[in-house]
Design an enzyme around this catalytic site. Structure first.
Site, mmCIF file in Angstrom:
data_model
loop_
_atom_site.group_PDB
_atom_site.id
_atom_site.type_symbol
_atom_site.label_atom_id
_atom_site.label_comp_id
_atom_site.label_asym_id
_atom_site.label_seq_id
_atom_site.Cartn_x
_atom_site.Cartn_y
_atom_site.Cartn_z
ATOM 1 N N SER A 23 0.864 -1.294 0.068
ATOM 2 C CA SER A 23 0.022 0.040 -0.162
ATOM 3 C C SER A 23 0.856 1.221 -0.092
ATOM 4 C CB SER A 23 -0.823 0.090 1.222
ATOM 5 O OG SER A 23 -1.760 -1.172 1.321
ATOM 6 N N ARG A 118 -13.972 -6.735 -11.158
ATOM 7 C CA ARG A 118 -14.175 -6.075 -9.885
ATOM 8 C C ARG A 118 -14.945 -4.991 -9.826
ATOM 9 N NH1 ARG A 118 -8.148 -6.769 -7.738
ATOM 10 N NH2 ARG A 118 -8.888 -5.892 -5.629
ATOM 11 N N ASP A 309 -6.500 -8.424 4.606
ATOM 12 C CA ASP A 309 -5.809 -9.292 3.641
ATOM 13 C C ASP A 309 -5.226 -10.385 4.590
ATOM 14 O OD1 ASP A 309 -6.042 -7.508 1.539
ATOM 15 O OD2 ASP A 309 -4.359 -6.361 2.500
ATOM 16 N N ARG A 340 -12.709 -14.639 -1.792
ATOM 17 C CA ARG A 340 -11.573 -15.299 -0.897
ATOM 18 C C ARG A 340 -12.332 -15.903 0.345
ATOM 19 N NH1 ARG A 340 -7.191 -10.480 -0.377
ATOM 20 N NH2 ARG A 340 -5.786 -11.105 -2.182
#
Length: 422
Positions: A23, A118, A309, A340
């Site tokens: 990031s 997405r 994450d 996920r």
């Protein structure tokens, strides 16, 4: 299809330097490339997503002289019209949408098949409310942006997303008037920290971030902190194999340390030391020694932004805890590089664990050491590949992970680290 076979690693023990933060690397490169002046970014993550950002900023006109994981960047305040390949990087596409929308030119942002599936409406809507002109494929990439003069807005975030927040703030930099963003759940604040480091007047009061328009970014040197999301893999591997792992230069930004909150819940034996500050970011060394009492954990929607994450590898950890570990409020994981939630349940079951998904999360029941002996396809999702590797290293029979190269998206040296070569 490539694969890697992983044998069990009793008492996984390592001392290593944390992989650089993805990031922060994205932002340090992008913001300096759009700034006035020249600066050096040191210790960048050279994963595929960040390389996409570097390529895009060069195409927009910035000079980026790269030597290893360091780069000297001379920014350009006027972007050249360009077609920008964002690869698999949602961060690149969403943040660049905010930057480009307020600058003269025509910009086409596209990506691979995964990125093209997405949701982008979440950035299109607030940017359009600011006056941006954006064409899309029913709310998905490619995005065709015609830059123009924008105006500030008061925006209440409907979902917790640092990428969306950042896109609105970056658009606000070049807009007329004041932009305010209100978060219901606080998300990672690397954008706000770096903007402040680069001379931008930006304030936060409670849940509201305020930024005045018509401000100029001034180039500033950045030393990239380590990525706690990457540190999670060796740390969890150490916990569940009974080894000792120390990771140096771990980023300890409080908007990212949900992993340590989980360690507290389960009673893990760990410590944080060597605290330092660099450019507003906190770093330190994290060492783990054992599971402690090993009680199960509960992760709710309020914690998700701080460890979104890490959920897949924490599900592997949950297999080694007593009782039932529960994750809720994680529906955002349905629209990552893969679904996920479904992929994490598939991983746990493949290695012999007990897991089920729910509409917004999952439940994992502790079973003790996993059996393994399976082959897992991460569907090119880097975090699923690395989580499967941790499971294989800790289980009785090891395992095989397909498409191992996808780990390079966020952790280029992951397989060398796992093998003890770094």
């Amino acid at each position: 299809m490539q694969k890697i076979d992983i044998s069990p690693i009793p008492k996984f023990t390592r001392t290593l330097v944390c992989a650089p933060d993805k990031s922060i690397t994205h932002r340090a490169v992008m913001f300096n490339a759009a700034a006035k002046g020249k600066a050096e970014v040191r210790g960048m993550l050279l994963g595929q997503d960040c390389l996409s950002t570097i390529d895009c900023m060069r195409r927009l006109g910035a000079s980026i002289e790269q030597k290893g994981d360091n780069a000297v960047i001379a920014g350009t305040q006027g972007f050249a019209s360009a077609k920008l390949d964002c690869g698999n990087s949602g961060t690149t596409m969403r943040l660049l949408s905010g930057l480009a929308a307020a600058r003269a030119g025509t910009f086409t942002l596209f990506g691979d098949q995964s990125l093209s599936s997405r949701p982008m409406r979440r950035v299109i809507d607030p940017l359009t409310a600011m006056g941006a002109q954006i064409a899309s494929q029913e709310g998905k990439a490619p995005l065709c942006i015609t830059g123009q003069r924008l105006h500030g807005i008061d925006y209440v975030m409907p979902v917790a997303s640092a990428q969306v927040k950042s896109a609105v703030l970056l658009a606000g930099l070049g807009a007329e008037g004041v932009t305010r963003v209100t978060e219901k759940e606080r998300t990672r604040d690397h954008t706000e920290i770096l903007l402040r480091h680069m001379g931008v007047r930006i304030t936060r009061e409670n849940d509201c971030i305020t930024l005045a328009g018509d401000q100029t970014l001034h180039a500033a040197d950045v030393c990239v902190a380590g990525d706690i999301s990457s540190a999670a893999f060796p740390l969890v591997c150490g916990l569940i194999t009974g080894g000792r792992v120390c990771v140096h230069n771990v980023g300890l930004n409080p908007t990212r340390t949900g992993l340590l909150e989980v360690f507290d819940q389960i009673g893990a034996d760990y410590e944080v030391a060597d605290i330092q500050w660099n450019g507003g970011e906190k770093t330190g060394t994290v060492c783990v020694r054992g599971l402690g009492h090993g009680r199960p954990f509960a992760i709710g929607h309020d914690m998700i932004p701080r460890l979104v994450d890490e959920i897949p590898v924490l599900a592997v950890l949950a297999c080694y805890l007593s009782g039932e570990s529960v994750v809720t409020g994680a529906q955002e994981l349905r629209v990552k590089e893969s679904d996920r939630i479904a992929a994490t349940v598939r991983l746990v079951r493949a290695f012999g664990g007990d897991a089920q998904d729910t509409p917004d999360g999952l439940i994992v029941r502790g079973v003790g050491q996993l059996a393994g002996g399976c082959t897992f396809d991460p569907a090119l999702d880097h975090r699923m590949a690395m989580s499967a590797a941790v499971a294989a290293a800790a289980c009785k029979k090891g395992g095989t992970v397909l498409s191992p190269a996808c780990a390079a998206v966020s952790y280029p040296h992951f397989w060398r680290m796992l093998a003890g070569e770094q």
